[in-house]
Each structure stands twice: as C-alpha cells, then as structure tokens.
Design an enzyme around this catalytic site. Sequence first.
Site, PDB file in Angstrom:
ATOM      1  N   CYS A 110       0.849  -1.191   0.000  1.00  0.00           N
ATOM      2  CA  CYS A 110       0.000   0.000   0.000  1.00  0.00           C
ATOM      3  C   CYS A 110       0.881   1.236   0.000  1.00  0.00           C
ATOM      4  O   CYS A 110       1.696   1.439   0.901  1.00  0.00           O
ATOM      5  CB  CYS A 110      -0.896   0.024   1.229  1.00  0.00           C
ATOM      6  SG  CYS A 110      -1.821   1.566   1.325  1.00  0.00           S
TER       7      CYS A 110
ATOM      8  N   CYS B 258      -3.755   0.554   8.799  1.00  0.00           N
ATOM      9  CA  CYS B 258      -3.405  -0.869   8.735  1.00  0.00           C
ATOM     10  C   CYS B 258      -2.033  -1.085   9.353  1.00  0.00           C
ATOM     11  O   CYS B 258      -1.042  -1.322   8.660  1.00  0.00           O
ATOM     12  CB  CYS B 258      -3.431  -1.344   7.282  1.00  0.00           C
ATOM     13  SG  CYS B 258      -5.102  -1.408   6.629  1.00  0.00           S
TER      14      CYS B 258
ATOM     15  N   CYS C 102     -14.407  -3.826  22.385  1.00  0.00           N
ATOM     16  CA  CYS C 102     -13.529  -3.546  21.242  1.00  0.00           C
ATOM     17  C   CYS C 102     -12.181  -3.048  21.739  1.00  0.00           C
ATOM     18  O   CYS C 102     -11.396  -2.489  20.979  1.00  0.00           O
ATOM     19  CB  CYS C 102     -14.175  -2.545  20.296  1.00  0.00           C
ATOM     20  SG  CYS C 102     -14.655  -1.031  21.109  1.00  0.00           S
TER      21      CYS C 102
END
Length: 404
Positions: free
Chosen positions: A28, A37, A360
């Site tokens: 990327c 990411c 989370c």
Amino acid sequence: MRDTEKKDKNNRRGFPSKKKSGKSSGACPIAEQCGGCAYQHLSYEEQCACKEQQVKQLIGDICKVEPMMRMEHPYHYRNKVSAAFAHKRDNTIISGVYAQGTHKVIPVDECLIEDRKADQIICDIRGLLKSFKIKIYSEDSGYGLLRHVLIRRGFASGQILVVLVTVSPIFPSKNNFVKALRKLHPEITSIVLNVNDKDTSMVLGTRNIPIYGKGFIEDTLCGCVFRISPTSFYQINPVQTERIYQKAIELAGLTGEERVLDAYCGIGTIGLIASKKAKEVLGVELNPDAVRDARANAKRNNITNTTFFQGDAGEVMVQMAEQQESIDVVFMDPPRAGSDEAFLSSIVKLQPKKVVYISCNPQTLARDLEYLKKQGYRAKSVIPADMFPWSAHTEVICSLSRTK
Ligand code: SAH
C-alpha cells in the site's frame, strides 16, 4: 471500531500484498501515512497470532483465552467508508484519508479493506463536483461547502446510503446532483445532507436532511432487519458481527424466561436478536438517533417484548439498582473507553446471573474484568475475534457468571 467518527482517527486504508503466503510486502503506497493498517507488514495468520498474544498478555491471568475467530476473506469488509476532500496545488480535487495525526488529505481511490462499491461512489462524487461548482470546504479559510462524504452499504440488503457532509443546508442544484449521481450508481437507495457547521474534528453534524430516499438503509443480521440512520452506530464488519452476536447469545444461555438488559445497545441489534429467546429485553443507549432506530427496528421485526431507553448506561443502571429491578442477563458492549464504575457497581447490586461483555478494547476489558472479579463475577474464558483485519484492533467476547 467505536471512535471512527473522529476524522483524524478514521484512517484505515492499506493494501496487503498479493503474495501467495498472504504476507504483506508493504504494497500500500500510503500505509505509513494513513496508519490504519498497522499490521500490514504481517501475514494474516501472523496478525491473528499477534492479536491473540496481546489478549493473553492482558487477560491471560484472569481467565483462559480461546483461539481467535478469524476471517476467511479478510478484505473489503468495511461497510462504512468516509472520505475527506482537498485541492491540490493545481486546483484539482482529491479525496482520501487524512495523514495520521494531521488534516492533510492523502489521495485514495481504492482500499483493500473498504467496500469496493463505496470507494467507486466516492471517486464518482469527486468527479461531479467541478461541473456542479461544489466547493470543497477549507478549515483554514472557512470557505466552501463540502466537508466529507460517508457511504454505508448494507451487506445483506445491498442498500446504499450516501451522506454528503456540508457546512450549510443549501446545496446548489441538489436535484440535478442527485440525478447525476444516481445515473452513475442506480444502486444508491438514499442520499442525505448532513449539516456540520461546527469547528470540530467530528465528521458528522447532528442535522440530517434526506434529499433522496428514506434517509437510512436497512440491513439484515442474524435474521432481523435493522434500520441504520447516518449518525447511528453500526458494526463495520458484518460477517464477523453475525458470528460475534451468535456467540454472545449462545454464551448467555437464554431459555425464554429471562429479563435481559442490552447496555450500550446502539440501534438495538443484540437485544432484538436475543429477544426471541428471552422473556423481556430492556435496551439503553446514549445517542437519541440510535434509540429511535432501535424502537423502529422492534416494530419492523414485529418484536413486542423490548423497551429502549435513551440515557447514560451508568446512570440508568444506578436507577435500576435503586428500584431493585430484576435482571437475569446483561449484555454490555461499551465504546472503546470501556464501562464506568457507576455501571459496574450497579451490576453488582442488580446481581444478574450472567454478564456477556463484548469489547472492542482488550485493555479496558481487562480493567473491567478485574473489577467484576473482585465483586464476585468470574469469567471462564474470553474469545478474541478479528473484527478489524490489518488494523491493530481486536474485539473480545466474554461471559461472566456470578460466583457469590
Ligand atoms: N451494541 C451495539 C452498539 C455498540 S457501540 C452494536 O453492536 O451495534 C457502543 C454504543 O454505546 C454506541 O451506540 C454509543 O452511542 C453508545 N454509548 C456510548 N457511551 C454511552 C453511555 N455512556 N451510555 C450509553 N450508551 C453509550
């Protein structure tokens, strides 16, 4: 992810490599700048092992950590995509993400974790701006109209909501704009103007004006249909969400006799799915738009044993404890900051048999589990789930039982 509405934390695009091993070569071009990411340099298997290890380090002393629920296809899972806009030096318009920690826009046309259709729509909206003379809003000068575009796509329904975030409710030639966009993407089911005229880092303002369609989309999870408004929370990875909800409801061991509380319930997803196996479900949620969606969702699914309250989960729990309400099972799914002492201490007063905690953030989960352990609630095991492949985030499900 619970804080994705903040635009400078919203960066998450990145490309794993196409190597057979699944090992990223850092393909990327904007991975470092974007920062979304963080695990791009690892293969998918390495990432999962790494996340499992982190959960073990944080929670391994409290209870057993089960293997991570992995994704079979960990790409293009994001059903919500937002883009920021800016001008290049030559005045051409770019759309993409903010470079980490800044408000500098890095151009992005496609991303391997985002929904493909959403990325295409964003590019096409960018292409229409010039001919419609729509100016990009500049935070520095305060001049311009369009701040962001946010797309939501129903994974099961295929319905698509386009949210145009603007500083003003006046959008020139809006009918023709809608026509032109729908000509390119007839699959769009609703378009909303979201007015955000504040000097803020939040992407969305509070006012929504539907300019095409109903102003929301519907999607199906675990057999229930959910309406999702622009500002309501909805899990961003529908494949993993279904698996997590199923696991959470299985862990609750409902028999049809229980009075259940769904705390931090959003649009009512967990509570409404669980209501089929419970006597009664109460839901608590802070965001009034989400509460409206939750009530509409109960009606939409012909569910009559649920009641949704708008308010702070901790405050509502304290009131319920004072009124000596009887609650058998608590589902709790707090934002990243975790729960608070008002909520947790009220659990102890209400004495439910079971608490199913969906988190989370393993760090705040570990803190809350320690507190509950001291108060007589024991977790047998936790199950990490990969809700956000390629990012450093991990979702965890945990069931606690009363020991005293
Ligand atoms: N269970 C839902 C939502 C989880 S996200 C789902 O799976 O879709 C967490 C939710 O908690 C968000 O909807 C957020 O608006 C809500 N929230 C945040 N702080 C809260 C508080 N103090 N009290 C009640 N709800 C809160």
